[in-house]
Design a protein around this motif. Sequence first.
Motif, PDB file in Angstrom:
ATOM      1  N   ARG A 147      -5.011   1.693  -4.649  1.00 20.43           N
ATOM      2  CA  ARG A 147      -5.987   2.544  -4.927  1.00 20.43           C
ATOM      3  C   ARG A 147      -6.187   3.650  -3.890  1.00 20.43           C
ATOM      4  O   ARG A 147      -6.583   4.814  -4.501  1.00 20.43           O
ATOM      5  CB  ARG A 147      -7.263   1.555  -4.830  1.00 20.43           C
ATOM      6  CG  ARG A 147      -8.544   2.577  -5.128  1.00 20.43           C
ATOM      7  CD  ARG A 147      -9.666   1.673  -4.951  1.00 20.43           C
ATOM      8  NE  ARG A 147     -11.076   2.241  -5.042  1.00 20.43           N
ATOM      9  CZ  ARG A 147     -12.126   1.807  -4.871  1.00 20.43           C
ATOM     10  NH1 ARG A 147     -12.121   0.816  -4.000  1.00 20.43           N
ATOM     11  NH2 ARG A 147     -13.270   2.621  -4.913  1.00 20.43           N
ATOM     12  N   ALA A 148      -5.906   3.431  -2.783  1.00 19.73           N
ATOM     13  CA  ALA A 148      -6.248   4.568  -1.666  1.00 19.73           C
ATOM     14  C   ALA A 148      -5.170   5.907  -2.117  1.00 19.73           C
ATOM     15  O   ALA A 148      -5.510   6.828  -2.353  1.00 19.73           O
ATOM     16  CB  ALA A 148      -5.714   4.193  -0.355  1.00 19.73           C
ATOM     17  N   VAL A 149      -4.079   5.422  -2.548  1.00 25.03           N
ATOM     18  CA  VAL A 149      -2.991   6.458  -2.828  1.00 25.03           C
ATOM     19  C   VAL A 149      -3.204   7.287  -4.034  1.00 25.03           C
ATOM     20  O   VAL A 149      -3.201   8.358  -4.299  1.00 25.03           O
ATOM     21  CB  VAL A 149      -1.678   5.880  -2.871  1.00 25.03           C
ATOM     22  CG1 VAL A 149      -0.525   6.842  -3.468  1.00 25.03           C
ATOM     23  CG2 VAL A 149      -1.127   5.328  -1.431  1.00 25.03           C
ATOM     24  N   GLY A 150      -3.791   6.386  -4.836  1.00 21.30           N
ATOM     25  CA  GLY A 150      -4.255   7.063  -6.378  1.00 21.30           C
ATOM     26  C   GLY A 150      -5.552   7.914  -6.082  1.00 21.30           C
ATOM     27  O   GLY A 150      -5.697   8.933  -6.892  1.00 21.30           O
ATOM     28  N   GLU A 151      -6.396   7.782  -5.152  1.00 22.06           N
ATOM     29  CA  GLU A 151      -7.386   8.659  -4.542  1.00 22.06           C
ATOM     30  C   GLU A 151      -6.876   9.591  -3.881  1.00 22.06           C
ATOM     31  O   GLU A 151      -7.977  10.533  -3.487  1.00 22.06           O
ATOM     32  CB  GLU A 151      -8.568   7.811  -3.950  1.00 22.06           C
ATOM     33  CG  GLU A 151      -9.140   6.612  -4.680  1.00 22.06           C
ATOM     34  CD  GLU A 151     -10.235   7.350  -5.756  1.00 22.06           C
ATOM     35  OE1 GLU A 151     -10.629   8.471  -5.677  1.00 22.06           O
ATOM     36  OE2 GLU A 151     -10.816   6.358  -6.501  1.00 22.06           O
ATOM     37  N   GLY A 152      -5.666   9.829  -3.553  1.00 29.35           N
ATOM     38  CA  GLY A 152      -5.236  11.009  -2.910  1.00 29.35           C
ATOM     39  C   GLY A 152      -5.246  10.696  -1.472  1.00 29.35           C
ATOM     40  O   GLY A 152      -5.321  11.839  -0.593  1.00 29.35           O
TER      41      GLY A 152
END
Length: 322
Positions: A147-152
């Motif tokens: 999720r963190a990576v998906g949020e940039g």
Amino acid sequence: MGPRELGLPMQVASPEPGELPTEVTIWEVGARDGLQNEKEVVPVEVKLEFLQRMADAGLGVLEATSFVRPEWVPQLADAAELLAGLERAPGVRYPVLVPNARGLDRALESGVRDIAIFAAATETFTQRNLNRSLDEQFVMFDPVVQRAVGEGLAVRGYVSMCFGDPWEGAVPVEQVVSVGKRLLEMGCWQLSLGDTIGVATPGHVEALVRAFVAAGVGVDRLAVHFHDTYGQALANTYAAVRLGVSTVDSSAGGLGGCPYAKSATGNLATEDLVWMLDGLGLKHGVDLGKLVETSVWMAERLGRPSPSRVVKALGTAEASGS
């Protein structure tokens, strides 16, 4: 006589200059790892000034706090308040430690762009620290990282107990490499290899770094995090830097300690690290005089002297004017 009058250490060529990086990123952990075990709660205003002073001294990465549950680490219960009051210096990164999905929610609400997760290389420590098995920790961290990576967000992976565990003893190198690779495959951009109880020696450090490289992990993906329990933190750091590791965790004034080793004397002091890097002629961007002044200032607020040898040497010279 002040720091500038005393001069820098003599620059001497490394025995393997081809492997030395030209510049080292100092990942400053004093505001989080350094303060988290303090018995008396440090006022948020003091923490904010501490961060500002360190930014003014040229540190480009300041690990600000952690979104752990307040009852676990009361010292960091003010994480949201601290981040709300933080005046971010241009070009400075302010990562925070995120233990789980709820911690990520809070980090996102606070506008954080850099996070770190805290994994471990041994079964016993994960059971005691995370209440999960070695394999189950990845089940917990995977959705957080995804999720963190998906949020940039950039996600760093801490790996604790890389060199020794108080319950299991020496930790096999291949076990550490396996845990580290799983975190990288999950989406972490960097691994911080932690000597949590301070038992590493330079030969062991070289063996672990070389094992990661042999497993296809470049030194650009590695950082090191040493505690000085047996006086080896600076020697261990030099061993890693000689092999090309260019990110080193340290704590201003040597703040912090290890709750798993009663004799632990804390993290590698940033000032001691800077003195060594200056001697090697490596860039780091830190004004040593300003940093020493900052650590003396914080030591006064904590009511005890800094354990950093460089702070003791230069801070005493500054105070006496001799």
